[in-house]
Write a protein that holds these residues in place. Structure first.
Motif, PDB file in Angstrom:
ATOM      1  N   ALA A 600       0.826  -1.214   0.000  1.00  0.00           N
ATOM      2  CA  ALA A 600       0.000   0.000   0.000  1.00  0.00           C
ATOM      3  C   ALA A 600       0.859   1.263   0.000  1.00  0.00           C
ATOM      4  O   ALA A 600       0.556   2.242  -0.695  1.00  0.00           O
ATOM      5  CB  ALA A 600      -0.937  -0.012   1.201  1.00  0.00           C
ATOM      6  N   ILE A 601       1.949   1.249   0.776  1.00  0.00           N
ATOM      7  CA  ILE A 601       2.825   2.428   0.823  1.00  0.00           C
ATOM      8  C   ILE A 601       3.532   2.620  -0.520  1.00  0.00           C
ATOM      9  O   ILE A 601       3.619   3.736  -1.045  1.00  0.00           O
ATOM     10  CB  ILE A 601       3.842   2.291   1.975  1.00  0.00           C
ATOM     11  CG1 ILE A 601       3.102   2.334   3.327  1.00  0.00           C
ATOM     12  CG2 ILE A 601       4.894   3.403   1.909  1.00  0.00           C
ATOM     13  CD1 ILE A 601       3.985   2.111   4.528  1.00  0.00           C
ATOM     14  N   ILE A 602       4.045   1.529  -1.088  1.00  0.00           N
ATOM     15  CA  ILE A 602       4.707   1.628  -2.390  1.00  0.00           C
ATOM     16  C   ILE A 602       3.738   2.123  -3.452  1.00  0.00           C
ATOM     17  O   ILE A 602       4.084   2.966  -4.297  1.00  0.00           O
ATOM     18  CB  ILE A 602       5.312   0.257  -2.784  1.00  0.00           C
ATOM     19  CG1 ILE A 602       6.506  -0.060  -1.881  1.00  0.00           C
ATOM     20  CG2 ILE A 602       5.735   0.249  -4.245  1.00  0.00           C
ATOM     21  CD1 ILE A 602       7.098  -1.437  -2.094  1.00  0.00           C
ATOM     22  N   GLU A 603       2.487   1.654  -3.406  1.00  0.00           N
ATOM     23  CA  GLU A 603       1.489   2.098  -4.382  1.00  0.00           C
ATOM     24  C   GLU A 603       1.250   3.599  -4.276  1.00  0.00           C
ATOM     25  O   GLU A 603       1.056   4.279  -5.295  1.00  0.00           O
ATOM     26  CB  GLU A 603       0.180   1.334  -4.168  1.00  0.00           C
ATOM     27  CG  GLU A 603      -0.876   1.546  -5.242  1.00  0.00           C
ATOM     28  CD  GLU A 603      -1.690   2.818  -5.058  1.00  0.00           C
ATOM     29  OE1 GLU A 603      -2.184   3.365  -6.065  1.00  0.00           O
ATOM     30  OE2 GLU A 603      -1.824   3.275  -3.903  1.00  0.00           O
ATOM     31  N   MET A 604       1.271   4.132  -3.068  1.00  0.00           N
ATOM     32  CA  MET A 604       1.048   5.566  -2.892  1.00  0.00           C
ATOM     33  C   MET A 604       2.179   6.370  -3.544  1.00  0.00           C
ATOM     34  O   MET A 604       1.936   7.348  -4.258  1.00  0.00           O
ATOM     35  CB  MET A 604       0.948   5.912  -1.402  1.00  0.00           C
ATOM     36  CG  MET A 604       0.601   7.374  -1.141  1.00  0.00           C
ATOM     37  SD  MET A 604       0.287   7.706   0.600  1.00  0.00           S
ATOM     38  CE  MET A 604       1.930   7.506   1.272  1.00  0.00           C
ATOM     39  N   PHE A 605       3.426   5.954  -3.306  1.00  0.00           N
ATOM     40  CA  PHE A 605       4.552   6.648  -3.932  1.00  0.00           C
ATOM     41  C   PHE A 605       4.562   6.445  -5.445  1.00  0.00           C
ATOM     42  O   PHE A 605       4.928   7.359  -6.201  1.00  0.00           O
ATOM     43  CB  PHE A 605       5.875   6.172  -3.316  1.00  0.00           C
ATOM     44  CG  PHE A 605       6.127   6.711  -1.935  1.00  0.00           C
ATOM     45  CD1 PHE A 605       6.407   8.055  -1.746  1.00  0.00           C
ATOM     46  CD2 PHE A 605       6.070   5.890  -0.826  1.00  0.00           C
ATOM     47  CE1 PHE A 605       6.641   8.571  -0.478  1.00  0.00           C
ATOM     48  CE2 PHE A 605       6.300   6.386   0.453  1.00  0.00           C
ATOM     49  CZ  PHE A 605       6.576   7.723   0.623  1.00  0.00           C
ATOM     50  N   GLU A 606       4.148   5.263  -5.888  1.00  0.00           N
ATOM     51  CA  GLU A 606       4.078   5.010  -7.325  1.00  0.00           C
ATOM     52  C   GLU A 606       3.046   5.927  -7.978  1.00  0.00           C
ATOM     53  O   GLU A 606       3.252   6.415  -9.097  1.00  0.00           O
ATOM     54  CB  GLU A 606       3.726   3.537  -7.574  1.00  0.00           C
ATOM     55  CG  GLU A 606       3.633   3.131  -9.025  1.00  0.00           C
ATOM     56  CD  GLU A 606       4.972   3.148  -9.747  1.00  0.00           C
ATOM     57  OE1 GLU A 606       4.979   3.078 -10.991  1.00  0.00           O
ATOM     58  OE2 GLU A 606       6.027   3.244  -9.062  1.00  0.00           O
ATOM     59  N   PHE A 607       1.933   6.167  -7.283  1.00  0.00           N
ATOM     60  CA  PHE A 607       0.918   7.079  -7.802  1.00  0.00           C
ATOM     61  C   PHE A 607       1.499   8.483  -7.978  1.00  0.00           C
ATOM     62  O   PHE A 607       1.257   9.144  -8.996  1.00  0.00           O
ATOM     63  CB  PHE A 607      -0.274   7.113  -6.846  1.00  0.00           C
ATOM     64  CG  PHE A 607      -1.342   8.091  -7.244  1.00  0.00           C
ATOM     65  CD1 PHE A 607      -2.295   7.751  -8.189  1.00  0.00           C
ATOM     66  CD2 PHE A 607      -1.394   9.363  -6.682  1.00  0.00           C
ATOM     67  CE1 PHE A 607      -3.289   8.653  -8.560  1.00  0.00           C
ATOM     68  CE2 PHE A 607      -2.378  10.269  -7.049  1.00  0.00           C
ATOM     69  CZ  PHE A 607      -3.321   9.914  -7.987  1.00  0.00           C
ATOM     70  N   ILE A 608       2.279   8.922  -6.999  1.00  0.00           N
ATOM     71  CA  ILE A 608       2.898  10.253  -7.086  1.00  0.00           C
ATOM     72  C   ILE A 608       3.832  10.314  -8.292  1.00  0.00           C
ATOM     73  O   ILE A 608       3.882  11.308  -9.019  1.00  0.00           O
ATOM     74  CB  ILE A 608       3.656  10.567  -5.782  1.00  0.00           C
ATOM     75  CG1 ILE A 608       2.671  10.680  -4.612  1.00  0.00           C
ATOM     76  CG2 ILE A 608       4.475  11.847  -5.913  1.00  0.00           C
ATOM     77  CD1 ILE A 608       3.322  10.784  -3.253  1.00  0.00           C
ATOM     78  N   ARG A 609       4.574   9.221  -8.524  1.00  0.00           N
ATOM     79  CA  ARG A 609       5.513   9.196  -9.649  1.00  0.00           C
ATOM     80  C   ARG A 609       4.777   9.182 -10.992  1.00  0.00           C
ATOM     81  O   ARG A 609       5.069   9.980 -11.881  1.00  0.00           O
ATOM     82  CB  ARG A 609       6.428   7.970  -9.553  1.00  0.00           C
ATOM     83  CG  ARG A 609       7.509   7.930 -10.631  1.00  0.00           C
ATOM     84  CD  ARG A 609       8.198   6.589 -10.672  1.00  0.00           C
ATOM     85  NE  ARG A 609       7.345   5.566 -11.244  1.00  0.00           N
ATOM     86  CZ  ARG A 609       7.133   5.393 -12.556  1.00  0.00           C
ATOM     87  NH1 ARG A 609       7.710   6.212 -13.425  1.00  0.00           N
ATOM     88  NH2 ARG A 609       6.358   4.431 -12.985  1.00  0.00           N
TER      89      ARG A 609
END
Length: 833
Positions: A600-609
């Motif tokens: 979930a945390i990685i997905e959030m940063f991936e969304f920002i990218r």
């Protein structure tokens, strides 16, 4: 004046064997050309639309029930019913149906649709009627066998039912029941059980009316106590007469209504408790019993609703402080059952029902009840409130806003007198009961949260020319109620960790967060102002430190929903308060575990990218890169770093940014026809007209000044070489080793990395690993193309000037090389020079 005799309700039987209302209208009969026969037509009284158009089929079995109902089946699983307002209208239409089918209007059923063999039909037609044995003890076995043998045949069932009706046979059987009980004749009682059960399966309304009459119903229940399959008889009559008590919370003056209530309760008891569970084949045989109960309930609700004195007394006692707790509990339970019965009403009648309750003051009454300490009373009141919210949330919203306005007016007067107004709003009572639910599983809190969600959902709010319910109600909710909803959250997040972290508290906070997340998604400036002004997100992220993973994920989902809005007001608030820190800490503390928190945390940063949220990208890299730089099992964080560096380059060199747009404008594909035309032009060009090494340039490109373009491109290429080499090194390593276990540096010590040496351009192949789709990676402007020297960034392809090569042009390159091999030697030499 409207002809009320023809006024009907149209019902259809659904798959659950429940009657669905299709509307109210006026029925008529007439010849319909399209259907080629006499038909029943029902037109809606509201707009005149056609509710029903049904041909009176000569072979369809029509039944008349309870003097005002006509029921029939048009297909195997499609049953219809017309409920008449007046008996005269029902009789009139029944005569029309019988006239078409050639039947005597005195019958209650015209015929049956089930086919029989010709031999059986001939036997039945040859006998004028079914002759029943004399009703004697010695012939009970014979009677039971006759009933059992008649059930498989529809015509035999019809004749048996008519014989039972005409001879008053049921009352004679019930007299024998008393004799058998007095003599303790168990065998005879077992035969009577089989006979009465068989009569139920005849599915005949006229027989039910006899069996369910006041004088017969208890004896019928008595017969059904003696099931031969049981060693001891049941004691249903004892339960109904001694255990089950009829309580008149408000005296009912109408004897017909009182009798109808008794009858409905007992018939429902027979259906649910006394009769054995019907088999698949027997279930349809009891459809008339279902209908009998359904229409009884409709009549009861209608009669109670019309009794104004009854409802007035009910609500007066509910709100009277002098009413004792036991009495009030009975009143609330009655009102709950009353509302449950209303679900059988058709929409128009249900509208009138709830409007009547609203006019009588049901919401103020519920407010009084919900303020009591008795949990059973509050639970029943919550169920009543849920009926109101599900039926008409706007009615509830209007009440609470009017209540708030009145409280504000009272508060102003009391403030002048220096007195505090302690009145609590109805919606705040609901929130408090949700927060204070003592159930370990929070069953009541979950129900109340669903009701609150319905109330604050803009999708079911009305908008008119004069006012907007959404604006008014949300303004009220955030002013008067939101602080009550967030109170447990704010009280539990005053420090770096939750002050209370037991399971029940975590469940409650998860419910609050679910509702707040819904508000973020569906409300606009109201929730934004509240979150930013009250610093709600920082408090929510304290819950990331909870030992309960589901609560930490709820907090993360709340933040993810905010970031998903891509709202710069939220982004500035997040950056100013450094609200990525709790998330990064949770990510590092999670260690090498590959779980939902990690993903979930990685997905959030991936969304920002992926969404290229520049402000958050810069904030994350500038403040948390040292903590995240060693995460190499995904490319998310390195991709973020690459985005950040590209932003910096654009800021440092504005010309480069404009160069990118030029490159983008020059990137285009030629269709096959254009390529052929230009190739033909190249062949037609005289060799002597071209200097050695000169590339053929299309007319559109000759107008460009090559020197103006070349200088910034050369600089751009040199700056990119080192980055691409580093990127290839990292990705090559990842490709060779596969997915690596996550490893993190918890101590953020500063260190320097050795720079990778610049590799030759030949190694920078299109399609090599990189950050897909990002500037500077292969496949986008800024990458080093194949077969391109360091000092020249122009390639010739098919007679065209191309500034950069792209991965998706590889097919064109192959085709061009094939074409090149077929060129004349002189042309080919000149092309390669």
């Amino acid at each position: 004046m409207t002809d009320t005799r023809r006024r009907v309700k149209v019902y259809t039987l659904n798959e659950d064997r429940q009657w669905d209302d299709r509307g109210t209208g006026h029925v008529s009969s007439g010849y319909v050309e399209r259907l080629k026969g006499m038909s029943l037509l029902v037109r809606a009284e509201s707009d005149g639309s056609l509710l029903l158009e049904s041909k009176i089929n000569p072979n369809t079995a029509y039944q008349k029930q309870q003097d005002t109902l006509i029921v029939w089946s048009e297909a195997e699983n499609y049953d219809l019913a017309l409920s008449f307002q007046e008996k005269a209208g029902c009789d009139e239409i029944w005569e029309k149906i019988c006239q078409v089918q050639g039947k005597d209007p005195s019958v209650d059923i015209t015929q049956d649709l089930v086919d029989e063999s010709e031999e059986e039909r001939f036997d039945d037609m040859s006998s004028p009627g079914l002759e029943l044995p004399s009703c004697e003890l010695s012939r009970l076995e014979e009677i039971a066998e006759l009933v059992a043998s008649s059930l498989p045949s529809p015509l035999r069932r019809e004749k048996l039912a008519l014989a039972l009706e005409n001879e008053g046979y049921i009352k004679k059987l019930l007299e024998l029941f008393h004799v058998c009980e007095d003599l303790e004749n168990i065998e005879g009682l077992h035969h009577l059980y089989e006979i009465i059960k068989g009569i139920f399966l005849l599915n005949r309304t006229a027989l039910f009316e006899v069996m369910f009459s006041e004088e017969c119903i208890m004896d019928v229940i008595g017969c059904l106590e003696y099931d031969p399959a049981l060693s001891q008889p049941r004691k249903h009559r004892e339960f109904l007469t001694k255990t089950a008590k009829f309580k008149e919370v408000i005296p009912i003056s109408d004897p017909e209504l009182k009798q109808k209530i008794h009858q409905t309760y007992r018939v429902q008891y027979i259906q649910d408790m006394v009769l054995p569970t019907p088999s698949v084949f027997e279930e349809n045989m009891l459809s008339t019993l279902h209908s009998f109960i359904f229409f009884n309930k409709v009549e009861i609700v209608g009669m109670l609703q019309e009794d104004e004195k009854f409802l007035t007394d009910l609500f007066a006692q509910l709100t009277d402080e002098a009413t004792d707790e036991e009495k009030r509990q009975e009143l609330v339970n009655f009102l709950k059952e009353f509302c449950a019965f209303s679900q059988t009403l058709q929409p128009q009648n249900r509208d009138a029902f709830f409007k009547t309750l609203s006019n009588m003051g049901i919401l103020p009454a519920l407010e009084v009840i919900l303020g009591m300490d008795d949990t059973q009373v509050r639970s029943a009141a919550t169920d009543i409130f849920s009926y109101l919210v599900e039926y008409n949330p706007s009615m509830v919203r209007e009440f609470v806003m009017q209540e708030a306005q009145q409280n504000d007016d009272v508060s102003k007067k009391l403030t002048e007198q220096k007195i505090t107004n302690k009145d609590i709003l109805l919606i705040n009572l609901i929130i408090e009961h949700m927060i204070c639910d003592t159930d370990p599983e929070l069953g009541g809190a979950v129900q109340l949260m669903g009701l609150l969600r319905t109330l604050v959902d803009p999708e079911n709010m009305l908008a008119t020319a004069n006012k907007t319910e959404k604006t008014e109600f949300l303004g009220f909710f955030y002013k008067h109620c939101m602080h009550v909803l967030t109170a447990p959250l704010l009280a539990n997040t005053t420090e770096e960790k939750p002050s209370k972290d037991d399971f029940q508290t975590a469940q409650l906070l998860a419910l609050v967060l679910e509702l707040l997340t819904f508000c973020v998604e569906h409300h606009t400036y109201h929730i934004k102002n509240y979150i930013i002004n009250k610093d709600i997100l920082r408090r929510v992220l304290v819950l990331m430190a909870s030992k309960h993973a589901f609560l930490a994920l709820c907090a993360l989902r709340f933040k993810r929903k905010i970031i998903g809005l891509k709202d710069e007001f939220y982004n500035r608030y997040i950056m100013k308060s450094f609200l990525f820190e709790p998330v990064v800490k949770a990510f590092l503390n999670n260690g090498s575990r590959y779980n939902l928190m990690n993903s979930a945390i990685i997905e959030m940063f991936e969304f920002i990218r992926v969404e290229d949220i520049k402000s958050l990208t810069a904030h994350v890299i500038e403040n948390y890169w040292k903590a995240l730089e060693d995460v190499d099992y995904v490319q998310t964080f390195k991709g973020l770093k690459l985005r950040f560096e590209q932003q910096r380059e654009r800021q440092d060199n504005p010309k480069l940014d404009s160069m990118r747009s030029i490159l983008r404008n020059h990137r285009y594909r030629r269709d096959a026809r254009t390529l052929e035309d230009e190739e033909e032009m190249w062949f037609n060009t005289d060799e002597d007209d071209m200097e050695d090494g000169e590339a053929v340039v299309s007319p559109s490109d000759k107008t460009k000044n090559d020197d103006d373009i070349m200088d910034p491109i050369s600089k751009f290429m040199e700056r990119k070489k080192l980055k691409e080499s580093e990127e290839k090194e990292v990705l090559l390593k990842t490709n060779l080793s596969g997915r690596q276990s996550p490893s993190f540096k918890l101590s953020l010590s500063s260190g320097t990395k050795t720079s990778l040496t610049s590799q030759s351009p030949a190694t920078s192949l299109p399609g090599s690993p990189g950050s897909p789709g990002s500037p500077g990676s292969p496949g986008s402007p800024g990458s080093v193309p194949k077969n391109t020297s360091q000092t020249a960034a122009i390639t010739t392809k098919g007679g065209l000037v191309g500034l950069v090569d792209y991965p998706d042009d590889d097919e064109d390159d192959d085709e061009d090389e094939d074409k090149e091999d077929t060129l004349p030697l002189s042309k080919k030499a000149k092309f390669e020079s």
